[in-house]
Design an enzyme around this catalytic site. Structure first.
Site, PDB file in Angstrom:
ATOM      1  N   HIS A  36     -22.734  -4.842 -32.021  1.00  0.00           N
ATOM      2  CA  HIS A  36     -22.269  -6.461 -31.888  1.00  0.00           C
ATOM      3  C   HIS A  36     -21.145  -6.584 -33.212  1.00  0.00           C
ATOM      4  O   HIS A  36     -20.825  -6.008 -34.223  1.00  0.00           O
ATOM      5  CB  HIS A  36     -23.036  -7.276 -32.694  1.00  0.00           C
ATOM      6  CG  HIS A  36     -22.904  -8.583 -33.007  1.00  0.00           C
ATOM      7  ND1 HIS A  36     -22.624 -10.019 -31.592  1.00  0.00           N
ATOM      8  CD2 HIS A  36     -22.527  -9.339 -34.110  1.00  0.00           C
ATOM      9  CE1 HIS A  36     -22.387 -10.957 -32.154  1.00  0.00           C
ATOM     10  NE2 HIS A  36     -22.635 -10.626 -33.676  1.00  0.00           N
ATOM     11  N   GLY A  75       0.704  -1.011   0.453  1.00  0.00           N
ATOM     12  CA  GLY A  75       0.513  -0.326   0.396  1.00  0.00           C
ATOM     13  C   GLY A  75       1.292   1.001   0.324  1.00  0.00           C
ATOM     14  O   GLY A  75       2.314   1.081  -0.150  1.00  0.00           O
TER      15      GLY A  75
END
Length: 465
Positions: free
Chosen positions: A438, A265
């Site tokens: 699509h 972190g």
């Protein structure tokens, strides 16, 4: 140089440079103080270089595995030094772009370390500058865990890893969060022996459990040795290697590696920001701010990683910067800073926004959840994606979107649709009104929305609403 400004920004990372440019666009006289390259950690030592290296490593992995597609890449190899050069070329181009934006918008850049003095004065070296308002945007630095051996040579943070010109022979990554998973992706793609040691029970502890489980399976399949519930106790210098001692299932174990990466972190970079006698309310090293991001010092604002409770994300820091600029100009905020999308650039990508089902129920909502498995998506089949899905959390009765979790190709791009939907209180019905092209990965969004009403088109007929 003029030493009086409407706004002085200390730090030119993704929060600071965006704040400075936005303030300038809104008619303010602005200076930004930066001791290093503009762009901060994100541009120079974080988001951008990591994604550049991920891209290079993925191209190599795809070249090696291209035979199934009818493409033969004999002797596929890589030059790690050139991967590093490519990474740096991307950084240089973007840093140059920010510098040009400063010039184009009349932002004064002051080189050096900025320190806030009393009465909204800012010291840079021997010079003192004054402002009506000051924005603190000093970002964060890697967090170092206090264990024996953490200061040994070849025990490094992401800052040092980016500087390596030769690839590690093997790598132990301490931590199983976002930074860890992105570096594990890079080096596993390049064929390096990678071990991940995470002290908590799952990878990416803050994310949906199903995402963590799927990612662990995929990473193991690609050769990454994953250990969760494994707490590192010490690091020792061995014979030409580092020895990492860790506890797993109440047993002490060891793993050897060429390098150990500490990726547990980051912490707020606030050391030296406040001058002698200047005090602001802080909690665990981060500034406490009000709803306008103003600190306890009137006219002094804090944004990004140094704000208490703030997610350490570049896009949130930028949103903070815009919010403060608009507040100073007397405008209503254009961005909802309470709604923060999270992204992980693993393979497949991971992206989340809003609430998980458990979080929504804890908040008192009655929910319904849909999930579309991307193995039924044509584009995913073509590109051979693994274990992907899109999960949507909606409010029962109203169909209002409460959250979305994605693990699939282009997830980090597609999550924006749900961020906009949640920010504007949109329903699944409203999202379905937009036709999706699509074949695209984004068709999976439509299928997941259809699932909320009884079944995706490729699985079952849709029920009437």
């Amino acid at each position: 140089m003029d030493k009086k400004f409407d706004v002085i920004v200390i730090g030119a990372g993704p929060g600071g440079y965006v704040a400075a440019i936005k303030c300038a666009k809104l008619g303010m006289n602005v200076a930004v103080v930066e001791e290093d390259s503009v762009g901060g950690t994100c541009l120079n030592r974080g988001c951008i270089p990591a994604k550049a290296m991920i891209h290079s490593s993925q191209v190599y992995r795809e070249a090696k595995d291209a035979e199934e597609l009818g493409v033969f890449v004999e002797g596929a190899s890589y030059d790690y030094g050139k991967i590093v050069d490519f990474k740096q070329s991307v950084i240089d181009k973007l840093v140059g772009g920010v510098e040009q934006l400063f010039v184009a918008n009349g932002v004064t850049k002051i080189t050096g370390r900025g320190t806030l003095l009393a009465d909204k004065k800012v010291q840079v070296g021997d010079e003192i500058y004054e402002a009506e308002n000051v924005i603190l945007a000093t970002g964060s630095v890697p967090l170092i865990i206090p264990i024996p051996g953490i200061d040994l040579p070849k025990v490094i943070t992401s800052n040092e890893l980016y500087k390596l010109r030769e690839i590690p022979k093997s790598l132990v990554i301490v931590g199983g969060g976002v930074i860890s998973m992105e570096f594990a992706t890079v080096y596993a793609n390049l064929g390096i022996e990678v071990t991940v040691l995470e002290a908590l029970p799952k990878l990416l502890p803050a994310l949906d459990k199903e995402i963590s489980q799927n990612l662990k399976i995929i990473m193991k399949k690609r050769g990454v040795d994953i250990h969760t519930g494994a707490a590192v106790k010490s690091i020792e210098q061995g014979d030409g290697v580092l020895i990492c001692n860790y506890e797993e299932k109440e047993q002490m174990k060891q793993i050897e590696a060429d390098y150990v990466l500490c990726a547990v972190g980051r912490k707020a970079n606030t050391e030296g920001v406040l001058g002698e006698g200047v005090e602001a309310e802080m909690e665990r090293g981060r500034f406490v701010v009000d709803e306008h991001l103003m600190t306890s010092i009137p006219g002094v604002y804090a944004i990004g990683d140094i704000v208490k409770g703030s997610a350490q994300l570049a896009h949130l820091a930028s949103a903070h910067g815009i919010t403060v600029a608009e507040h100073l100009a007397g405008e209503e905020p254009s961005v909802d800073i309470s709604l923060v999308p999270g992204c992980v650039y693993a393979d497949p990508e991971i992206a989340c926004v809003g609430m998980t089902d458990d979080e929504a129920k804890e908040a008192g909502y009655e929910t319904k959840v849909s999930k579309f498995i991307m193995s039924a998506n044509g584009k995913s089949i073509i590109s051979r994606e693994e274990r992907g899905f899109i999960k949507i959390v909606a409010e029962e009765g109203t169909n209002r979107i409460l959250g979305c979790q994605m693990m699939c190709a282009r997830a980090t791009d597609m999550i924006g649709e749900f961020t906009t939907a949640i920010a504007n209180g949109m329903t699944a019905d409203q999202l379905l009104k937009g036709m999706r092209s699509h074949p695209t990965y984004n068709e999976g969004v439509g299928e997941a929305l259809e699932e909320l009403f009884g079944g995706a088109i490729h699985v079952a007929p849709r029920k009437k609403r």
